[in-house]
Design an enzyme around this catalytic site. Structure first.
Site, PDB file in Angstrom:
ATOM      1  N   LEU A 247      -6.104   7.176   3.181  1.00 15.66           N
ATOM      2  CA  LEU A 247      -6.269   8.210   2.157  1.00 15.66           C
ATOM      3  C   LEU A 247      -5.132   8.238   1.144  1.00 15.66           C
ATOM      4  O   LEU A 247      -5.075   9.116   0.294  1.00 15.66           O
ATOM      5  CB  LEU A 247      -6.376   9.591   2.835  1.00 15.66           C
ATOM      6  CG  LEU A 247      -7.607   9.793   3.730  1.00 15.66           C
ATOM      7  CD1 LEU A 247      -7.520  11.124   4.447  1.00 15.66           C
ATOM      8  CD2 LEU A 247      -8.892   9.730   2.907  1.00 15.66           C
ATOM      9  N   ARG A 248      -4.213   7.271   1.245  1.00 17.55           N
ATOM     10  CA  ARG A 248      -3.079   7.269   0.302  1.00 17.55           C
ATOM     11  C   ARG A 248      -3.558   7.165  -1.142  1.00 17.55           C
ATOM     12  O   ARG A 248      -3.003   7.795  -2.035  1.00 17.55           O
ATOM     13  CB  ARG A 248      -2.133   6.107   0.612  1.00 17.55           C
ATOM     14  CG  ARG A 248      -1.146   6.407   1.713  1.00 17.55           C
ATOM     15  CD  ARG A 248       0.076   5.496   1.644  1.00 17.55           C
ATOM     16  NE  ARG A 248       0.866   5.649   2.852  1.00 17.55           N
ATOM     17  CZ  ARG A 248       0.864   4.798   3.870  1.00 17.55           C
ATOM     18  NH1 ARG A 248       0.118   3.724   3.816  1.00 17.55           N
ATOM     19  NH2 ARG A 248       1.594   5.017   4.939  1.00 17.55           N
ATOM     20  N   GLY A 249      -4.565   6.327  -1.367  1.00 20.52           N
ATOM     21  CA  GLY A 249      -5.077   6.148  -2.727  1.00 20.52           C
ATOM     22  C   GLY A 249      -5.580   7.445  -3.325  1.00 20.52           C
ATOM     23  O   GLY A 249      -5.292   7.776  -4.482  1.00 20.52           O
TER      24      GLY A 249
ATOM     25  N   VAL B 140      -2.430   9.881  -3.915  1.00 18.10           N
ATOM     26  CA  VAL B 140      -1.559   9.458  -5.021  1.00 18.10           C
ATOM     27  C   VAL B 140      -2.255   9.631  -6.367  1.00 18.10           C
ATOM     28  O   VAL B 140      -1.632  10.074  -7.344  1.00 18.10           O
ATOM     29  CB  VAL B 140      -1.094   7.993  -4.820  1.00 18.10           C
ATOM     30  CG1 VAL B 140      -0.404   7.473  -6.067  1.00 18.10           C
ATOM     31  CG2 VAL B 140      -0.161   7.885  -3.626  1.00 18.10           C
TER      32      VAL B 140
ATOM     33  N   ASP C   9       0.819  -1.214   0.000  1.00 22.28           N
ATOM     34  CA  ASP C   9       0.000   0.000   0.000  1.00 22.28           C
ATOM     35  C   ASP C   9       0.854   1.266   0.000  1.00 22.28           C
ATOM     36  O   ASP C   9       0.426   2.317  -0.452  1.00 22.28           O
ATOM     37  CB  ASP C   9      -0.918  -0.018   1.237  1.00 22.28           C
ATOM     38  CG  ASP C   9      -1.651   1.300   1.435  1.00 22.28           C
ATOM     39  OD1 ASP C   9      -2.481   1.629   0.571  1.00 22.28           O
ATOM     40  OD2 ASP C   9      -1.388   2.004   2.430  1.00 22.28           O
TER      41      ASP C   9
END
Length: 367
Positions: free
Chosen positions: A300-302, A305, A219
């Site tokens: 919230l990385r998705g 990015v 992830d």
């Protein structure tokens, strides 16, 4: 005047001839196919804060060749002479502490031009080899911080490539990801602490048949590219012929692609300069987050990015506004590795991302 840039490759100049003869590198512009991998790498060069690329696919598909070609394509960078960390002469975020002290004291800083470093991390590397070591005896006896830099120091402002990352010790992968995310490497031992800049693009590759990365680690890679062996016989012949031509006469082959290489290099430089001006409409940001929510993506990385990658793509295309098409081209690369794995499910994760994208945006992803 400080130069503070978002990108570790921003201070770039046209390629100049180097005094030391270097081994010829297969040109990036000549690489056929593998569009996912090439796009992911280029976007990470434009904005290293995307967080690196995980490349998974079959053996012998040109992963190492492509990454070396990308490093060779990038323009030379200006570094402080005799500095083991490739320190930037004016950007404090990319300077070692020693250079910062020298600059603050008004001492003259000597600089040299060098190619963007491309560091290969061997599979059996120890943590000391990666992070560097502190010589405690020298520190105690002479009262100086004796530091032996590791691979993270060499990779600053460059590319760190880890082949077979899925076979690397999880603790080492954690160390690499932490350094890549923070831009700094800190080594502590016996009460002595040393830190140095470690701003690099992390590229990992592996074969899924040899084991997957833990989801928590996977992830943290910004993008995930899947590559497959080319099936089209005509394309396979073209790839083989290109490689044969390069091996037989590298200089002639490089000369053939020099104009394309220079054009691509100029496009990257322009994209890096344009990136801070690129905007993404609020409605599009909401829809990206809606896709992430419907796919049940943790954290919230998705979202972050996907926004960054879409902006980098718009900058690469010479635009200051992100379009739905930009998002369509990057969203699978940014989200497919963040979905929760169901061992009983045979549906490809990339297909699931594309399906939800189509429902939310009302646009089909071109294949």
């Amino acid at each position: 005047m400080w130069h503070n840039s978002q990108c570790c490759f921003c201070d770039v100049m046209p390629v100049t001839a180097t005094a030391v003869p270097r081994r010829p590198v297969f040109p990036f512009a000549a690489i056929v196919g593998q569009d996912e991998m090439k796009l992911s790498l280029l976007l990470n060069v434009i904005d290293p804060k995307i967080g690196g690329v995980m490349i998974m696919g079959d053996r012998g598909t040109g992963k190492s060749t492509t990454i070396r070609a990308l490093a060779d394509l990038l323009p030379e960078i200006e570094v402080v002479a005799d500095d083991p960390f490739n320190s930037h002469p004016s950007d404090p975020d990319l300077m070692s502490d020693a250079v910062k002290v020298a600059v603050a004291a008004g001492e003259p800083i000597h600089t040299i031009k060098k190619k963007v470093p491309m560091v290969d991390l061997p599979l059996g590397a120890t943590e000391d080899r990666v992070c560097g070591t502190i010589d405690i005896e020298k520190a105690l006896a002479e009262g100086v911080k004796a530091f032996e830099p590791g691979l993270l120091a060499k990779a600053n402002r460059g590319i760190l490539y880890v082949d077979e990352v899925n076979l690397l010790d999880d603790h080492l992968v954690d160390v690499l990801l932490d350094a890549a995310a923070s831009g700094w490497n800190t080594v502590e031992r016996e009460g002595i602490s040393i830190r140095h800049p470690a701003r690099f693009v992390l590229v990992g590759s592996g074969n899924p048949e040899e084991g997957e990365l833990r989801p928590q680690l996977l992830d943290r890679f910004g993008m995930h590219a899947e590559i497959r062996t080319v099936k089209d016989p005509t394309l396979r012949v073209e790839i083989v012929e290109q490689r044969s031509q390069f091996d037989q006469n590298p200089e002639a082959f490089l000369a053939k692609y020099q104009a394309q290489q220079e054009a691509l290099q100029a496009k990257l430089v322009a994209a890096q300069a344009l990136l801070p001006k690129v905007t993404i409409d609020h409605e599009l940001r909401v829809k990206i987050s809606q896709v992430c929510a419907e796919l049940d993506v943790d954290g919230l990385r998705g979202d972050i990015v996907t926004n960054r990658a879409a902006k980098a793509l718009a900058a690469f295309e010479g635009r200051t506004e992100v379009t739905v098409e930009d998002i369509a081209r990057v969203i699978v690369l940014c989200l497919r590795h963040r979905l929760r794995k169901d061992p009983l499910e045979s549906i490809d994760s990339g297909y699931k991302v594309g399906k939800v994208f189509q429902e939310v945006f009302g646009v089909e992803i071109a294949t």
